[in-house]
Motif scaffolding. Sequence first.
Motif, PDB file in Angstrom:
ATOM      1  N   ARG A   1     -10.645   1.337   3.922  1.00  0.00           N
ATOM      2  CA  ARG A   1      -9.556   1.315   2.981  1.00  0.00           C
ATOM      3  C   ARG A   1      -9.368  -0.067   2.417  1.00  0.00           C
ATOM      4  NH1 ARG A   1      -8.089   3.790   7.622  1.00  0.00           N
ATOM      5  NH2 ARG A   1      -7.442   6.172   7.580  1.00  0.00           N
TER       6      ARG A   1
ATOM      7  N   MET B   1      -5.413  -9.283  -2.981  1.00  0.00           N
ATOM      8  CA  MET B   1      -5.090  -7.914  -3.091  1.00  0.00           C
ATOM      9  C   MET B   1      -3.731  -7.479  -3.129  1.00  0.00           C
ATOM     10  SD  MET B   1      -7.985  -6.748  -0.364  1.00  0.00           S
ATOM     11  CE  MET B   1      -8.110  -8.000   0.784  1.00  0.00           C
TER      12      MET B   1
ATOM     13  N   ARG C   1       2.365   1.684  -3.553  1.00  0.00           N
ATOM     14  CA  ARG C   1       1.222   2.091  -4.450  1.00  0.00           C
ATOM     15  C   ARG C   1       1.232   3.829  -4.357  1.00  0.00           C
ATOM     16  NH1 ARG C   1      -5.091   0.772  -5.046  1.00  0.00           N
ATOM     17  NH2 ARG C   1      -5.043   1.394  -2.775  1.00  0.00           N
TER      18      ARG C   1
ATOM     19  N   ALA D   1     -12.209  -0.864  -0.141  1.00  0.00           N
ATOM     20  CA  ALA D   1     -12.045  -0.463  -1.528  1.00  0.00           C
ATOM     21  C   ALA D   1     -10.989  -0.868  -2.467  1.00  0.00           C
ATOM     22  CB  ALA D   1     -11.488   1.285  -1.387  1.00  0.00           C
ATOM     23  N   LEU D   2      -9.826  -1.414  -1.629  1.00  0.00           N
ATOM     24  CA  LEU D   2      -8.866  -2.295  -2.158  1.00  0.00           C
ATOM     25  C   LEU D   2      -9.490  -3.613  -2.760  1.00  0.00           C
ATOM     26  CD1 LEU D   2      -5.981  -2.579  -3.132  1.00  0.00           C
ATOM     27  CD2 LEU D   2      -5.404  -3.484  -0.841  1.00  0.00           C
TER      28      LEU D   2
ATOM     29  N   LYS E   1       2.005   6.216  -7.203  1.00  0.00           N
ATOM     30  CA  LYS E   1       1.252   7.247  -8.066  1.00  0.00           C
ATOM     31  C   LYS E   1       1.983   8.512  -7.996  1.00  0.00           C
ATOM     32  CE  LYS E   1      -3.212   5.166  -6.823  1.00  0.00           C
ATOM     33  NZ  LYS E   1      -4.340   5.166  -6.077  1.00  0.00           N
TER      34      LYS E   1
ATOM     35  N   SER F   1       0.725  -1.330  -0.166  1.00  0.00           N
ATOM     36  CA  SER F   1      -0.125   0.067  -0.161  1.00  0.00           C
ATOM     37  C   SER F   1       0.789   1.238   0.117  1.00  0.00           C
ATOM     38  CB  SER F   1      -1.020  -0.101   1.282  1.00  0.00           C
ATOM     39  OG  SER F   1      -1.802  -1.079   0.985  1.00  0.00           O
TER      40      SER F   1
ATOM     41  N   TYR G   1      -2.621  -8.455  -6.731  1.00  0.00           N
ATOM     42  CA  TYR G   1      -2.774  -7.190  -7.477  1.00  0.00           C
ATOM     43  C   TYR G   1      -2.203  -5.850  -7.354  1.00  0.00           C
ATOM     44  CZ  TYR G   1      -5.551  -3.306  -8.723  1.00  0.00           C
ATOM     45  OH  TYR G   1      -5.748  -1.884  -9.275  1.00  0.00           O
TER      46      TYR G   1
ATOM     47  N   LYS H   1     -12.447  -4.274  -3.743  1.00  0.00           N
ATOM     48  CA  LYS H   1     -13.205  -3.885  -4.915  1.00  0.00           C
ATOM     49  C   LYS H   1     -12.417  -3.610  -6.071  1.00  0.00           C
ATOM     50  CE  LYS H   1     -17.366  -2.455  -2.152  1.00  0.00           C
ATOM     51  NZ  LYS H   1     -18.252  -1.618  -1.538  1.00  0.00           N
ATOM     52  N   GLU H   2     -11.536  -2.594  -5.978  1.00  0.00           N
ATOM     53  CA  GLU H   2     -10.475  -2.417  -6.826  1.00  0.00           C
ATOM     54  C   GLU H   2      -9.844  -3.470  -7.572  1.00  0.00           C
ATOM     55  OE1 GLU H   2      -6.333  -0.079  -7.432  1.00  0.00           O
ATOM     56  OE2 GLU H   2      -7.497   0.779  -5.720  1.00  0.00           O
ATOM     57  N   SER H   3      -9.409  -4.387  -6.781  1.00  0.00           N
ATOM     58  CA  SER H   3      -8.797  -5.892  -7.203  1.00  0.00           C
ATOM     59  C   SER H   3      -9.761  -6.829  -7.786  1.00  0.00           C
ATOM     60  CB  SER H   3      -7.873  -6.528  -6.209  1.00  0.00           C
ATOM     61  OG  SER H   3      -8.864  -6.991  -5.069  1.00  0.00           O
TER      62      SER H   3
END
Length: 454
Positions: free
Chosen positions: A68, A219, A22, A71-72, A26, A19, A222, A74-76
């Motif tokens: 948090r 996760m 990432r 959200a991760l 970004k 995390s 991913y 679902k994103e994955s």
Amino acid sequence: MSTNTTDVIIVGAGLSGLSAARKLHKAGKSFVVLEARDRVGGKTLTHHVGDGIVELGAAWVNEYTQPRICALAKESGSDLVRQYVDGNNVFYAGGQRSLSTGSMGSVGDPLAPLHAKMEALAERIEPKLLRQDPQPDAEIFDLDGQTVYTWYRAQGASEEDIVQFLEPALNGLYGVGSTELSFLYHALGVKADGGFEAMIETNEKGAQYQRTSKGNQHMSKYLATLFPDSVKLNSPVREVIQSDGSVTVKTPNGSYTGKAVIVAIGTVLLDTIEFTPPLPLQQRLAIERSFTGYYSKVVLLYKTAWWREKGFSGMAVSPMPEESMQTTFDQVSGNVYALTAFVVGPKGQAWAFAGGEKKGAAKVVEDVARVYGCDEARHPIDVIVQQWTDEKWSRGAPGAFFGPGQIAIAGAFRQPTGRLFWAGTDNATEHIGYMEGAVQAGEARADDVLKLLG
């Protein structure tokens, strides 16, 4: 051996380290993630069976209280799946079986008023600790000297209620018993995790509310795909050397120099790294005096979900020492019909000492059959045993804890040490010991490093 140069070096490729990575990714910073294991995910470990999965590590999320990690998930690509709770829960003690329906707390905990008193106390005490007043506080000194057991007994809790209601919760949450754990450390942790009820419940407020459809290790896998060239497996960090303006990290496979290091491994593993210059005394003592609980999962696989067919939810609690397992949970996924037994805490440790994996698995099978009163439990088609205490790069689960008298060192890694920044769920300020805490700590330390880098 050549030295590689990068902006940031991250130690640990679990949810916290990845995390943090990432966030740096970004922001356009260069980094390397060094992982001792041959896999990513830390204490998340998903085992694939047929068209389903079983979780051998961290198991649950909650979209209402843990934004948090959800959200991760679902994103994955994962869906959030409600933990199965339909049917009768089992409470088995002294050869007597009682049934209830609803959430885990529906049995009725006679210690609930004391849990509330503890939470109110933590709310009042925490500001004193945050002030870091050099003058000793008599109340903090007194509370810090108590175990969870001694505090509850002093408040009038009976031995029977502690054994039947408090011990199963502590064993399941921490892998330790009430006589081992600092009361003050526990109370402040409960506050950070949203309250005692939230930590043990399976309802919308509870930490055992949902699972992820692709598994929790997915996760981390991913995240690693977002920067695959930056993740180095089988690379245990042996040495960290700070000098003016830079840090050098050495592994058996090479050395790396950067402007900052984010350490995202468990506190109890920091003794595997040599730090130059040595860490401050408070941190050295925290490493020396922290400990993890005993934690094993024994997953029983069956041809059918016989417990559902007989009207059980799959949730059972067995607090007495005669049974090896403390709790069980339904873990049906696809065509995989699994019942997971948590073999944890002091009686889990006794189970481990009593025999090898095969003998221990047979004991769990027999105990589950006795708790449910069902012969079907005696006929699993397979048994998977995961002993986290045996893992070299875990040494137990779910995180680091402290005994009485250690509150002064319990927060030793909340602040950076030169260019070293401390992540991992042990150093979270919310949901300590959970996946949510791992993500929170990793992202927070990445923000700190980005401020340093400018």
